[in-house]
Motif scaffolding. Structure first.
Motif, PDB file in Angstrom:
ATOM      1  N   SER A 111       3.679 -17.720 -12.431  1.00 25.71           N
ATOM      2  CA  SER A 111       4.335 -18.910 -11.890  1.00 25.71           C
ATOM      3  C   SER A 111       5.834 -18.693 -11.925  1.00 25.71           C
ATOM      4  O   SER A 111       6.303 -17.561 -12.061  1.00 25.71           O
ATOM      5  N   GLU A 112       6.588 -19.786 -11.848  1.00 23.35           N
ATOM      6  CA  GLU A 112       8.046 -19.710 -11.811  1.00 23.35           C
ATOM      7  C   GLU A 112       8.645 -19.127 -13.085  1.00 23.35           C
ATOM      8  O   GLU A 112       9.788 -18.708 -13.091  1.00 23.35           O
ATOM      9  N   THR A 161      11.629 -28.462 -16.458  1.00 24.32           N
ATOM     10  CA  THR A 161      11.327 -27.257 -15.684  1.00 24.32           C
ATOM     11  C   THR A 161       9.998 -27.439 -14.962  1.00 24.32           C
ATOM     12  O   THR A 161       9.093 -28.106 -15.465  1.00 24.32           O
ATOM     13  N   PRO A 162       9.853 -26.837 -13.775  1.00 19.79           N
ATOM     14  CA  PRO A 162       8.659 -27.077 -12.961  1.00 19.79           C
ATOM     15  C   PRO A 162       7.379 -26.429 -13.484  1.00 19.79           C
ATOM     16  O   PRO A 162       6.297 -26.821 -13.095  1.00 19.79           O
ATOM     17  N   ALA A 163       7.496 -25.443 -14.369  1.00 19.86           N
ATOM     18  CA  ALA A 163       6.314 -24.777 -14.915  1.00 19.86           C
ATOM     19  C   ALA A 163       6.541 -24.511 -16.398  1.00 19.86           C
ATOM     20  O   ALA A 163       7.516 -23.871 -16.773  1.00 19.86           O
ATOM     21  N   GLN A 164       5.648 -25.041 -17.219  1.00 19.92           N
ATOM     22  CA  GLN A 164       5.757 -24.877 -18.663  1.00 19.92           C
ATOM     23  C   GLN A 164       4.389 -24.613 -19.264  1.00 19.92           C
ATOM     24  O   GLN A 164       3.375 -25.039 -18.718  1.00 19.92           O
ATOM     25  N   LEU A 218       2.518 -28.172 -14.617  1.00 19.39           N
ATOM     26  CA  LEU A 218       3.136 -27.768 -13.355  1.00 19.39           C
ATOM     27  C   LEU A 218       3.591 -28.996 -12.578  1.00 19.39           C
ATOM     28  O   LEU A 218       2.814 -29.928 -12.365  1.00 19.39           O
ATOM     29  N   ALA A 219       4.837 -28.987 -12.177  1.00 20.12           N
ATOM     30  CA  ALA A 219       5.344 -30.058 -11.321  1.00 20.12           C
ATOM     31  C   ALA A 219       4.689 -29.940  -9.942  1.00 20.12           C
ATOM     32  O   ALA A 219       4.152 -28.881  -9.575  1.00 20.12           O
ATOM     33  N   GLN A 266       4.020 -29.228  -6.204  1.00 19.44           N
ATOM     34  CA  GLN A 266       4.428 -28.159  -5.297  1.00 19.44           C
ATOM     35  C   GLN A 266       4.976 -26.927  -6.025  1.00 19.44           C
ATOM     36  O   GLN A 266       5.838 -26.224  -5.498  1.00 19.44           O
ATOM     37  N   THR A 267       4.484 -26.680  -7.237  1.00 24.45           N
ATOM     38  CA  THR A 267       4.849 -25.483  -7.983  1.00 24.45           C
ATOM     39  C   THR A 267       3.713 -24.480  -7.840  1.00 24.45           C
ATOM     40  O   THR A 267       2.564 -24.791  -8.168  1.00 24.45           O
ATOM     41  N   LEU A 268       4.028 -23.303  -7.332  1.00 26.43           N
ATOM     42  CA  LEU A 268       3.014 -22.283  -7.134  1.00 26.43           C
ATOM     43  C   LEU A 268       2.587 -21.689  -8.472  1.00 26.43           C
ATOM     44  O   LEU A 268       3.401 -21.493  -9.368  1.00 26.43           O
ATOM     45  N   CYS A 269       1.297 -21.388  -8.559  1.00 26.10           N
ATOM     46  CA  CYS A 269       0.758 -20.820  -9.784  1.00 26.10           C
ATOM     47  C   CYS A 269      -0.521 -20.060  -9.452  1.00 26.10           C
ATOM     48  O   CYS A 269      -1.301 -20.484  -8.603  1.00 26.10           O
TER      49      CYS A 269
END
Length: 136
Positions: A15-16, A84-87, A30-31, A33-36
């Motif tokens: 991810s990000e 943060t969008p990915a944690q 994941l926020a 529209q966050t790619l994973c």
């Protein structure tokens, strides 16, 4: 927002934040529209919950109302903690095991599609899970 709870096994998550190892007791936040993506290491079992951000802020506000002046304070708390969008949040195997019955029941309620008579139970389970996960 998407919550991915690792229930068993492990995987490499992309991810990000780059590539990270996740295992039992990890929750991926994941926020929208966050790619994973993920590559399982052997077998892995997860439960994924999609939640509206405003719903989560309301849950935090109402469950911990004594700590906030108003909903805006709860939003500020939420935004500061989950900026943060990915944690990945490590809740540990014991806490994850505590959530499993709630997650299982929540999933079983969805097997036949949304049923109006199950709404209140689903709401209670979702509230227990999301608040427990987000404030751990």
């Amino acid at each position: 927002m998407k919550l991915i709870i690792v229930r068993s096994g492990s995987a490499l998550l992309f991810s990000e934040f780059g590539t990270r190892h996740v295992q039992v007791g990890d929750v991926v936040l994941l926020a929208a529209q966050t790619l994973c993506g993920a590559e399982p290491e052997g077998s892995v079992t997860t439960t994924t919950i999609y939640l509206d951000r405003d719903y989560l802020i309301d849950q935090v506000f109402w469950q911990y109302a004594a700590q906030f002046c108003d909903r805006h304070n709860a939003r500020d708390f939420f935004e500061a903690r989950y900026s943060t969008p990915a944690q990945i949040v490590r809740i540990g195997e014991d806490r994850a095991a505590h959530l499993m019955p709630w997650l299982d029941e929540l999933a079983s309620l969805r097997l036949d599609g949304p049923q109006p008579e199950q709404f209140l139970r689903a709401q209670a389970l979702l509230s227990q899970c999301s608040t427990s996960l987000l404030l751990s």
